[in-house]
Design an enzyme around this catalytic site. Structure first.
Site, PDB file in Angstrom:
ATOM      1  N   HIS A 159      43.266  43.993  31.170  1.00  0.00           N
ATOM      2  CA  HIS A 159      43.550  45.513  30.405  1.00  0.00           C
ATOM      3  C   HIS A 159      44.567  45.203  29.598  1.00  0.00           C
ATOM      4  O   HIS A 159      44.971  46.088  28.412  1.00  0.00           O
ATOM      5  CB  HIS A 159      43.882  46.567  31.331  1.00  0.00           C
ATOM      6  CG  HIS A 159      42.805  46.970  32.247  1.00  0.00           C
ATOM      7  ND1 HIS A 159      41.756  47.389  31.629  1.00  0.00           N
ATOM      8  CD2 HIS A 159      42.648  46.918  33.719  1.00  0.00           C
ATOM      9  CE1 HIS A 159      40.561  47.831  32.607  1.00  0.00           C
ATOM     10  NE2 HIS A 159      41.568  47.300  33.741  1.00  0.00           N
ATOM     11  N   ASP A 195      34.241  42.478  35.429  1.00  0.00           N
ATOM     12  CA  ASP A 195      35.171  43.237  36.392  1.00  0.00           C
ATOM     13  C   ASP A 195      34.348  44.935  36.134  1.00  0.00           C
ATOM     14  O   ASP A 195      33.842  45.221  35.073  1.00  0.00           O
ATOM     15  CB  ASP A 195      36.443  43.473  35.668  1.00  0.00           C
ATOM     16  CG  ASP A 195      37.419  44.291  36.678  1.00  0.00           C
ATOM     17  OD1 ASP A 195      38.331  43.686  37.486  1.00  0.00           O
ATOM     18  OD2 ASP A 195      37.513  45.471  36.441  1.00  0.00           O
ATOM     19  N   HIS A 197      35.939  47.392  35.708  1.00  0.00           N
ATOM     20  CA  HIS A 197      36.610  48.248  34.612  1.00  0.00           C
ATOM     21  C   HIS A 197      36.383  47.671  33.110  1.00  0.00           C
ATOM     22  O   HIS A 197      36.424  46.381  33.104  1.00  0.00           O
ATOM     23  CB  HIS A 197      37.944  48.335  34.756  1.00  0.00           C
ATOM     24  CG  HIS A 197      38.492  49.220  36.116  1.00  0.00           C
ATOM     25  ND1 HIS A 197      38.545  48.529  37.224  1.00  0.00           N
ATOM     26  CD2 HIS A 197      38.632  50.369  36.444  1.00  0.00           C
ATOM     27  CE1 HIS A 197      38.895  49.187  38.285  1.00  0.00           C
ATOM     28  NE2 HIS A 197      38.693  50.322  37.859  1.00  0.00           N
ATOM     29  N   ASP A 284      35.609  44.239  42.081  1.00  0.00           N
ATOM     30  CA  ASP A 284      35.593  45.712  42.183  1.00  0.00           C
ATOM     31  C   ASP A 284      34.196  46.231  41.845  1.00  0.00           C
ATOM     32  O   ASP A 284      34.339  47.535  42.003  1.00  0.00           O
ATOM     33  CB  ASP A 284      36.794  46.417  41.601  1.00  0.00           C
ATOM     34  CG  ASP A 284      37.021  45.967  40.032  1.00  0.00           C
ATOM     35  OD1 ASP A 284      36.199  45.002  39.576  1.00  0.00           O
ATOM     36  OD2 ASP A 284      37.642  46.261  39.446  1.00  0.00           O
TER      37      ASP A 284
HETATM   38  C1  OKP Z   1      42.390  47.086  37.214  1.00  0.00           C
HETATM   39  B1  OKP Z   1      41.185  45.999  37.212  1.00  0.00           B
HETATM   40  C2  OKP Z   1      42.716  55.539  40.114  1.00  0.00           C
HETATM   41  C3  OKP Z   1      43.497  54.878  38.829  1.00  0.00           C
HETATM   42  C4  OKP Z   1      43.648  53.477  38.801  1.00  0.00           C
HETATM   43  C5  OKP Z   1      43.736  51.749  37.264  1.00  0.00           C
HETATM   44  C6  OKP Z   1      42.663  50.947  37.396  1.00  0.00           C
HETATM   45  C7  OKP Z   1      43.063  49.409  36.996  1.00  0.00           C
HETATM   46  C8  OKP Z   1      41.975  48.334  37.363  1.00  0.00           C
HETATM   47  N1  OKP Z   1      42.330  56.855  39.672  1.00  0.00           N
HETATM   48  N2  OKP Z   1      43.830  53.030  37.559  1.00  0.00           N
HETATM   49  O1  OKP Z   1      40.370  46.303  35.927  1.00  0.00           O
HETATM   50  O2  OKP Z   1      40.537  45.928  38.269  1.00  0.00           O
HETATM   51 ZN    ZN Z   2      38.760  46.288  37.536  1.00  0.00          ZN
END
Ligand code: OKP
Ligand code: ZN
Length: 344
Positions: A159, A195, A197, A284
């Site tokens: 990110h 990932d 995300h 994840d």
């Molecule tokens: C990081 B990686 C939950 C808020 C979480 C951030 C997620 C970051 C993920 N509503 N927000 O890509 O695993």
């Molecule tokens: Zn993630």
């Protein structure tokens, strides 16, 4: 498969993060890597070695100097004002405001931050630079001829852009590794981000470049973090036109949808014919992940590894997310072992 690992990741252990408007225990925590290391030992995946101590040169190839200065000093400056607690921003240069860097640490936090869930702790700089070193060392092993390697690092990186920290990420380990591969002679590098995300930082870093292909499979940003990037119509710009491929999928996606999307991504990588590949690997996408909504099983991670291993390119796997700590070691090592097995 060889694993590169530094114990320095433990220096970053945020007390809390914001979720749903309240502070909850941080899910991005040191125990994640304990789970993976234990499983690597159990199945005998291969040797585990420390990084080379490559310093900040590989990091400076990706991140701006003012951003790095901020990250390095940020917690110290914050502590002088607020005491020894984790630093977090509360104010941003949103639409209508001027995006110039303020002088106060509170203002600078908002200037460089993308969200409020990525605290800067007393040990963040040490851990994040060690993670970058782990990834850069892995890239050197690939440049020196290894078929595969695993950069076991945290905090994650995908990110983080050249000058923004967000999504638990400070330095973009995968982008730093991809740039090391370029600098060590690869003409073309593909980054495959699996990932859950979208890897908004990695996409942004390479968006205008034609020598690094970025392919990402992720939850639809219309309904999931990082919300503001990762749509299918983002395809790259300028020299990078056509060198970004986003494959967003709905919440609830299982292997029946994910598998064919991965094949599309791998076809694009095949056509690009990279000299080497970096996989931003997050576990994840697992069914039981506490902050995510895909439904991959432990066996599905073996299937992913097998499909990616068959692409027959040197591969550096860089650890990103995955928060179901009990299953994280199994899922990650399923992926790595299947990838290596399909390569040979
Ligand atoms: C990081 B990686 C939950 C808020 C979480 C951030 C997620 C970051 C993920 N509503 N927000 O890509 O695993
Ligand atoms: Zn993630």
């Amino acid at each position: 498969m060889i694993t590169i690992y530094s114990d320095d990741h433990r220096a970053h252990h945020a007390a809390r993060e914001m979720q749903g408007g309240v502070a909850v225990p941080a899910v991005e925590k040191p125990a994640r890597l304990d789970s993976i290391l234990a499983r690597i030992g159990e199945v005998g995946l291969g040797p585990v070695r420390p990084p080379d101590g490559l310093g900040l040169d590989p990091v400076r190839r990706v991140h701006t100097a003012p951003y790095l200065a901020f990250l390095e000093q940020g917690h110290t400056l914050w502590s002088e004002q607020f005491g020894d607690i984790d630093a977090a921003p509360f104010s941003w240069p949103a639409r209508g405001l001027r995006g110039i860097e303020p002088k106060s640490i509170e203002g600078r936090l908002g200037y460089y931050a993308g969200d409020v869930s990525t605290p800067i702790t007393g040990g963040t700089w040490r851990a994040a630079t060690a993670a970058a070193d782990v990834a850069a060392t892995g890239a050197c092993l690939i440049a020196d001829g290894a078929r595969s390697a695993f950069a076991l690092c945290r905090p994650p990186g995908h990110h983080a852009s050249a000058d923004v920290f967000n999504g638990y990420c400070y330095l973009n380990n995968a982008a730093i590794a991809a740039q090391v591969l370029c600098d060590r002679g690869a003409g073309r590098v593909a980054v495959l981000d699996i990932d859950y995300h979208h890897g908004n930082g990695t996409q942004d870093i390479f968006y205008r470049r034609g020598d690094v292909l970025f392919v990402s499979l992720h939850a639809d940003p219309a309904v999931e973090y990082p919300f503001f990037l990762g749509h299918a119509d983002e395809v790259g710009e300028g020299a990078g036109a056509g060198a970004t491929l986003n494959l967003p999928m709905p919440l609830g996606t299982g292997y029946a949808v994910y598998g064919p999307a991965l094949d599309r991504g791998l076809d694009a990588i095949d056509r690009f014919a990279p000299d080497a590949m970096v996989v931003s690997f997050g576990a994840d996408t697992y069914d039981g992940d506490p902050i995510s909504a895909f439904r991959l099983t432990g066996d599905d991670f073996s299937r992913l590894g097998q499909r990616i291993g068959r692409i027959a390119r040197p591969v550096l796997v860089v650890m990103e997310g995955g928060y179901a700590v009990d299953a994280l070691g199994r899922n990650t090592v399923n992926f790595l072992a299947a990838l290596e097995g399909a390569q040979t």
